[in-house]
Design an enzyme around this catalytic site. Structure first.
Site, PDB file in Angstrom:
ATOM      1  N   LYS A  71     -54.501  26.640  67.430  1.00  0.00           N
ATOM      2  CA  LYS A  71     -55.045  25.408  66.856  1.00  0.00           C
ATOM      3  C   LYS A  71     -56.344  25.059  67.579  1.00  0.00           C
ATOM      4  O   LYS A  71     -56.415  25.079  68.802  1.00  0.00           O
ATOM      5  CB  LYS A  71     -54.045  24.251  66.988  1.00  0.00           C
ATOM      6  N   VAL A 165     -51.223  -4.587  67.095  1.00  0.00           N
ATOM      7  CA  VAL A 165     -52.186  -5.693  67.073  1.00  0.00           C
ATOM      8  C   VAL A 165     -52.945  -5.738  65.761  1.00  0.00           C
ATOM      9  O   VAL A 165     -53.511  -6.775  65.401  1.00  0.00           O
ATOM     10  CB  VAL A 165     -53.177  -5.583  68.254  1.00  0.00           C
ATOM     11  N   ALA A 224     -49.351   9.038  75.116  1.00  0.00           N
ATOM     12  CA  ALA A 224     -50.175   9.532  76.229  1.00  0.00           C
ATOM     13  C   ALA A 224     -50.436  11.026  76.075  1.00  0.00           C
ATOM     14  O   ALA A 224     -49.512  11.831  76.129  1.00  0.00           O
ATOM     15  CB  ALA A 224     -49.487   9.251  77.558  1.00  0.00           C
TER      16      ALA A 224
END
Length: 329
Positions: A71, A165, A224
Site C-alpha cells: 500500500k 465536536v 493514534a
C-alpha cells in the site's frame, strides 16, 4: 492476463464484514506463527509540500490461501484547503505471490477503512463481554462508519452513542443508521459508558477520562497513528488489560506511545498482542476481567488480507475494470 482496477465503490461492494473479519483474524494468526513478512513502514518526507508518502508491503500465508501486496499512502494536511483533495489517499497493489503478476490495483483509502474496522472487530470479539449490546464511538468521521459496521457483525449491537465536536458529522452518522440501530448523539462520557467504545480521533491531548469509562467496557483505541497522538487518559491504560497489534508500531506511534515514552507504561503493562490471543498463546477476556483496551496502529498484513477478500469477490462477480497493464494479455 489482465489486471483488475477496483475503485472505492468496487472495494466497498466486495468487502463484506462477514468475510473480512475472519480474514483479518487469519492475518494476525499468520503473523504470530511467523508465516508473514512485514517490513517496517518506510517514509518519504516532503516538507516542501507539508506531506509525506508511506509504503507498507507485506506477504502472508494463511494456510488455505496466501497473498502479497503493498500500500502506497500519503498524508498531506493542506490538500483539502488548497487542492480540494483528501488529506490521506491510498493505492493498493495486490500481486500473485507465485508469479508476482499484479492481479489488482485497488483504492487503498476505502480498503484501509474496511480493514481498520475489521481489526477492531477481531479484538472486540476476543475482549468484549459476550453479550455486548451498546457501542460508543468518539469521532464521527469516515472511520466511525466501519467501526459500527464491523463490530455489529460480531456482537448484537442495539444501542449506539456517537460523540464529536462536529455536530453536522454526528447528525450525518445518526441519519445513516437510525433505521438499523437505536443511535443517538451523546457526550464522550455517555459513549464511554457503553459495552464497547471505539475512539477514532486525531487528538494529542486525551479526551476520554478514566472516570467516564465503565469498568466492563472494551475500548478500541484506533485514532493514534503517529508519535504524540493520545486519545485515552493514562488511567484508562494503566487500569486495563492492554492488548496491542504490534509492539514496535504501538510503542512508537500508537495510543500507548506517549505514556510509554514517559515511563507511565512499561512492557509489563502490555498483556499480549492480539495475534497471541487469536492463536491461543494468551487469554482474551476471562470471567474476572474488567476494562480492556486494544491499541491498534494498522498493519500491512491487514491490507493484504483485505485486498485478498475484495479481489476474490470482484473477480468472481466481474466487478471493476480489466486492463492489460503489462502487455501480456
Amino acid at each position: 492476463m489482465e489486471t483488475l482496477l477496483l475503485d472505492s465503490d468496487d472495494v466497498h461492494e466486495n468487502a463484506d464484514m462477514s468475510e473480512l473479519v475472519p480474514a483479518i483474524e487469519d492475518a494476525f494468526a499468520a503473523y504470530e506463527h511467523g508465516d508473514a513478512q512485514m517490513p517496517a513502514k518506510s517514509y518519504v518526507d516532503l516538507p516542501q509540500y507539508n506531506g509525506d508518502f508511506r509504503s507498507m508491503p507485506a506477504y502472508l500465508d494463511a494456510g488455505d490461501w496466501d497473498a502479497a501486496g503493498v500500500k502506497w499512502v500519503n498524508v498531506h494536511p493542506d490538500n483539502e484547503d488548497r487542492f480540494d483533495l483528501p488529506t490521506v489517499m491510498g493505492t493498493m497493489i495486490y500481486s500473485d505471490p507465485e508469479t508476482a503478476f499484479p492481479l489488482a490495483i485497488l483504492d487503498g483509502t476505502e480498503l484501509t477503512m474496511k480493514r481498520t474496522g475489521a481489526a477492531a472487530a477481531v479484538a472486540t470479539d476476543h475482549l468484549a463481554v459476550p453479550d455486548a449490546r451498546s457501542l460508543g464511538i468518539v469521532g464521527a468521521g469516515v472511520q466511525s462508519y466501519t467501526q459500527l459496521e464491523a463490530i455489529a457483525a460480531i456482537r448484537p449491537i442495539e444501542e449506539v452513542v456517537v460523540s464529536d465536536v462536529d455536530e453536522e458529522a454526528v447528525a450525518a452518522f445518526v441519519d445513516a443508521y437510525d433505521d438499523q440501530f437505536d443511535v443517538r448523539p451523546g457526550s464522550v462520557a455517555e459513549a464511554a459508558g457503553c459495552d464497547v467504545l471505539s475512539t477514532v480521533t486525531p487528538v494529542r491531548d486525551p479526551i476520554v477520562p478514566r472516570d467516564a469509562v465503565a469498568d466492563h467496557t472494551h475500548v478500541n483505541a484506533m485514532g493514534a497513528d503517529a508519535e504524540g497522538k493520545h486519545e485515552l487518559a493514562d488511567g484508562v491504560l494503566t487500569d486495563a488489560k492492554l492488548v496491542i497489534d504490534d509492539y514496535d508500531q504501538t510503542t512508537h506511534s500508537g495510543e500507548i506511545n506517549v505514556p510509554f515514552t514517559e515511563g507511565t507504561l512499561t512492557d509489563e503493562d502490555i498483556h499480549a498482542s492480539v495475534g497471541e490471543i487469536v492463536v491461543g498463546d494468551s487469554e482474551g477476556r476471562t470471567e474476572g476481567d474488567g476494562l480492556t483496551v486494544f491499541d491498534s496502529t494498522g498493519l500491512a498484513i491487514q491490507d493484504v488480507a483485505a485486498a485478498h477478500v475484495v479481489f476474490e469477490h470482484a473477480d468472481e462477480r466481474d466487478n471493476g475494470t480489466r486492463f492489460d497493464l503489462l502487455g501480456v494479455a
